[in-house]
Design a protein around this motif. Structure first.
Motif, PDB file in Angstrom:
ATOM      1  N   LEU A 109      47.871 -17.424 -22.927  1.00 49.58           N
ATOM      2  CA  LEU A 109      46.540 -18.059 -22.693  1.00 49.58           C
ATOM      3  C   LEU A 109      46.448 -17.629 -21.273  1.00 49.58           C
ATOM      4  O   LEU A 109      45.304 -16.818 -21.613  1.00 49.58           O
ATOM      5  CB  LEU A 109      46.125 -18.979 -23.171  1.00 49.58           C
ATOM      6  N   ARG A 110      46.228 -18.096 -20.263  1.00 52.87           N
ATOM      7  CA  ARG A 110      45.574 -17.967 -19.087  1.00 52.87           C
ATOM      8  C   ARG A 110      46.436 -16.402 -18.817  1.00 52.87           C
ATOM      9  O   ARG A 110      45.107 -16.003 -18.631  1.00 52.87           O
ATOM     10  CB  ARG A 110      46.577 -18.886 -17.747  1.00 52.87           C
TER      11      ARG A 110
ATOM     12  N   TYR B 187      39.994 -22.992 -20.169  1.00 52.15           N
ATOM     13  CA  TYR B 187      41.318 -23.048 -19.679  1.00 52.15           C
ATOM     14  C   TYR B 187      41.632 -24.261 -18.621  1.00 52.15           C
ATOM     15  O   TYR B 187      42.549 -25.145 -18.764  1.00 52.15           O
ATOM     16  CB  TYR B 187      41.549 -21.901 -19.678  1.00 52.15           C
TER      17      TYR B 187
ATOM     18  N   SER C 157      40.815 -25.757 -24.710  1.00 58.26           N
ATOM     19  CA  SER C 157      41.587 -24.619 -24.814  1.00 58.26           C
ATOM     20  C   SER C 157      41.008 -23.914 -26.300  1.00 58.26           C
ATOM     21  O   SER C 157      41.125 -22.569 -26.751  1.00 58.26           O
ATOM     22  CB  SER C 157      42.872 -25.224 -25.016  1.00 58.26           C
ATOM     23  N   SER C 158      40.655 -24.766 -26.666  1.00 59.05           N
ATOM     24  CA  SER C 158      40.155 -23.612 -28.018  1.00 59.05           C
ATOM     25  C   SER C 158      38.626 -23.509 -27.404  1.00 59.05           C
ATOM     26  O   SER C 158      38.076 -22.127 -28.080  1.00 59.05           O
ATOM     27  CB  SER C 158      39.648 -25.551 -29.238  1.00 59.05           C
TER      28      SER C 158
ATOM     29  N   ARG D  83      45.764 -17.058 -31.467  1.00 54.20           N
ATOM     30  CA  ARG D  83      46.053 -18.260 -30.813  1.00 54.20           C
ATOM     31  C   ARG D  83      47.176 -18.424 -30.026  1.00 54.20           C
ATOM     32  O   ARG D  83      47.949 -19.253 -30.278  1.00 54.20           O
ATOM     33  CB  ARG D  83      45.718 -18.969 -32.053  1.00 54.20           C
ATOM     34  N   LEU D  84      46.333 -18.899 -28.947  1.00 52.82           N
ATOM     35  CA  LEU D  84      47.427 -18.169 -27.413  1.00 52.82           C
ATOM     36  C   LEU D  84      47.049 -19.603 -26.733  1.00 52.82           C
ATOM     37  O   LEU D  84      46.322 -20.169 -26.935  1.00 52.82           O
ATOM     38  CB  LEU D  84      46.787 -17.322 -26.294  1.00 52.82           C
ATOM     39  N   SER D  85      48.122 -20.473 -26.087  1.00 55.58           N
ATOM     40  CA  SER D  85      47.852 -21.869 -25.346  1.00 55.58           C
ATOM     41  C   SER D  85      48.782 -21.712 -24.210  1.00 55.58           C
ATOM     42  O   SER D  85      49.888 -20.424 -24.143  1.00 55.58           O
ATOM     43  CB  SER D  85      49.323 -22.593 -26.262  1.00 55.58           C
ATOM     44  N   GLY D  86      48.903 -22.423 -22.993  1.00 53.19           N
ATOM     45  CA  GLY D  86      49.329 -22.331 -21.945  1.00 53.19           C
ATOM     46  C   GLY D  86      49.205 -21.480 -21.005  1.00 53.19           C
ATOM     47  O   GLY D  86      48.075 -20.707 -20.959  1.00 53.19           O
TER      48      GLY D  86
ATOM     49  N   ASN E 171      41.094 -27.678 -19.768  1.00 53.09           N
ATOM     50  CA  ASN E 171      41.975 -28.386 -20.520  1.00 53.09           C
ATOM     51  C   ASN E 171      40.478 -28.393 -21.991  1.00 53.09           C
ATOM     52  O   ASN E 171      40.879 -29.432 -23.052  1.00 53.09           O
ATOM     53  CB  ASN E 171      41.774 -29.308 -20.227  1.00 53.09           C
TER      54      ASN E 171
ATOM     55  N   ILE F  18      40.009 -19.884 -25.882  1.00 59.24           N
ATOM     56  CA  ILE F  18      40.585 -19.158 -27.289  1.00 59.24           C
ATOM     57  C   ILE F  18      39.260 -18.581 -27.961  1.00 59.24           C
ATOM     58  O   ILE F  18      39.397 -17.170 -27.628  1.00 59.24           O
ATOM     59  CB  ILE F  18      41.552 -19.768 -28.169  1.00 59.24           C
TER      60      ILE F  18
END
Length: 520
Positions: A430-431, A397, A402-403, A424-427, A400, A406
């Motif tokens: 996800l953190r 994370y 992200s994949s 499938r979280l992001s930003g 960068n 996750i």
């Protein structure tokens, strides 16, 4: 979730506790130079005793007691109150004893490293013994790195780019054995970077030596070394330690690299279902990278974790502290960790009947139980594959990827939650999910306090609970008020432990180098 917590009381079974912290035997006497590989091996065995000590008992439980997981119950005799309230002084035995113990152990470790290097460099080791000698030397260097990292991670302020080269914030670096000097002649504190360089150099040397042995040593030995639960260090464990160090110092690129290598090692796999639950009593699992040796004949040296939370002699009617409802409520109804970590229990607190969930993660290995005083001890588990997935997720994370973050998070969750559906979280979501998962998976394993410090967070404890069974009072009415009301702000000085008062008094070089908040 709370409805499920209430209903689980009907099926609860009570367990008993374990007792004392593991103790390391006295250091090997070192009046004479090491003359052979067999002499070096004796010190190598001592190093494993040190590793077993520093990865067990209060060395592990104290930092987590200090964080936001637990609240103490009235009438517990003050057990763990100093930890939970963060009320350490420079004279507190909980912190000073650990500091002094490491430097005491380090004398023998430093001696053995220097002597081992001497007999190798001077050609005193036969060719057929050279692989063994280098392996032993690598194991000794790993031990020194582990010890210095414990000091770095608990007695030094969190590492940042701005403080990394500031004098007086690192460890007292002592790497040469000299029987003519004592602590009064020890140096002052180094910089954080100087300490980190020593740790990383020792780990790099350890990896090379142990990897060489795995590739060139006898197959019947190397196969056992590289198996899950090995009592001896393997290259995967060294990589795991390097990943841990890199994450702590925000070296996310190396944290990612090392953790990815460990998670992709085909020798290890995340435990699934009942195998994961059983791991906490059998001390066996496909995800244990290294498990310091202990058996019934050495049960006095097995690890005690359970008694940090529970009275030994009066369990199950009395306990010291319990997990907060906040943390209990984080686990999905299908999460196998809930049953693995917590136990529903009736108890009496201040003469009042109550009911709550207790910490049961280290319920005890029956094979180590030879008497009532040895009941419910476990082998230490200093390196688990799940930690590496969490390091991989956080480092990915932060760089960068992200994949990959996750994927690592979903892989771990799928091993812990029945019928888990991937997210499938992001930003920031996800953190925060990675951080929460780290707190859930590693509860009771000593990481939480410095995780919060690394993330720049403060905390308060969630002090609500509820009546868990008819005829009982809400356990929240029986919390120790100071435990429940303890608050840490971001950057709180208590995230870093004090240097021992005695050391400050006898070592002139430490003048003015006490950690902030603890006086001189």
């Amino acid at each position: 979730m709370k409805k499920l917590l209430y209903s689980l009381f009907a099926a609860s079974v009570l367990l008993t506790s374990c007792d004392m912290d593991v103790k390391v035997p006295g250091a090997v006497e070192v009046p004479d130079a090491i003359q052979s590989v067999s002499g070096l091996e004796k010190f190598r065995n001592y190093a494993y005793n040190c590793l077993r000590s520093v990865s067990a008992g209060s060395w592990v439980t104290d930092p987590d007691l200090q964080a936001d997981y637990y609240i103490g119950l009235r009438g517990n005799g003050g057990r763990s109150s100093r930890q939970i309230q963060g009320s350490y002084l420079s004279s507190s035995s909980e912190t000073s004893d650990k500091y002094q113990s490491i430097y005491s152990q380090m004398k023998s470790i430093n001696f053995a490293i220097a002597e081992g290097q001497r007999i190798i460099d001077n050609g005193l080791v036969a060719d057929e013994d050279l692989l063994d000698a280098n392996r032993y030397l690598g194991e000794l260097k790993f031990t020194r790195a582990y010890q210095y990292f414990y000091l770095f991670d608990h007695y030094c302020q969190p590492y940042t780019d701005s403080n990394a080269d500031q004098k007086g914030l690192g460890c007292q670096l002592v790497t040469v054995y000299d029987p003519m000097i004592d602590h009064t002649q020890y140096p002052g504190r180094s910089t954080l970077n100087e300490t980190l360089q020593l740790i990383n150099k020792d780990l790099s040397d350890a990896y090379t030596a142990i990897k060489d042995y795995e590739e060139q040593g006898p197959a019947e030995v190397t196969t056992e070394i590289q198996k899950p639960g090995s009592a001896y260090l393997n290259s995967a464990t060294v990589r795991a330690m390097q990943a841990r160090v890199a994450l702590t110092t925000r070296d996310y690129n190396n944290a990612y690299k090392y953790a990815k290598e460990v998670t992709e090692n085909p020798a290890f796999a995340l435990a699934q279902g009942n195998d994961y639950v059983a791991m906490w009593t059998t001390d066996q699992s496909s995800e244990l990278l290294f498990v310091p040796f202990a058996d019934a004949s050495e049960s006095a040296n097995a690890a005690s974790f359970f008694d940090a939370y529970n009275y030994i002699s009066e369990y199950p009617t009395r306990v010291n502290c319990i997990p907060t409802m906040y943390w209990l409520a984080q686990y999905d109804d299908n999460d196998i960790r809930f049953d693995a970590f917590f136990k529903a229990m009736f108890m009496t607190v201040d003469a009042q009947p109550t009911a709550a969930y207790t910490m049961n993660k280290y319920a005890g290995n029956p094979t180590l139980n030879t008497s009532s005083s040895n009941a419910y001890k476990n082998k230490a588990k200093p390196f688990r594959l799940s930690e590496q997935y969490l390091i991989l997720a956080e480092a990915a994370y932060e760089t960068n990827k992200s994949s990959d973050a996750i994927s690592a998070l979903n892989t771990l969750r799928a091993a812990r939650i029945t019928n888990y559906e991937e997210e499938r979280l992001s930003g920031i979501a996800l953190r925060d999910a990675i951080r929460l998962e780290r707190g859930m998976e590693l509860i009771g394993e000593g990481f939480r306090l410095r995780d919060l410090a690394r993330w720049g967070l403060g905390f308060s404890r969630y002090a609500e609970y509820g009546v868990m069974a008819s005829g009982t009072v809400d356990v929240a009415e029986l919390f120790i008020a100071n435990d429940a009301n303890t608050v840490y702000t971001p950057g709180d000085y208590r995230y870093t432990w004090p240097l021992p008062y005695d050391e400050l008094q006898i070592c002139p070089a430490l003048a003015g180098q006490q950690n902030p908040g603890y006086g001189n």
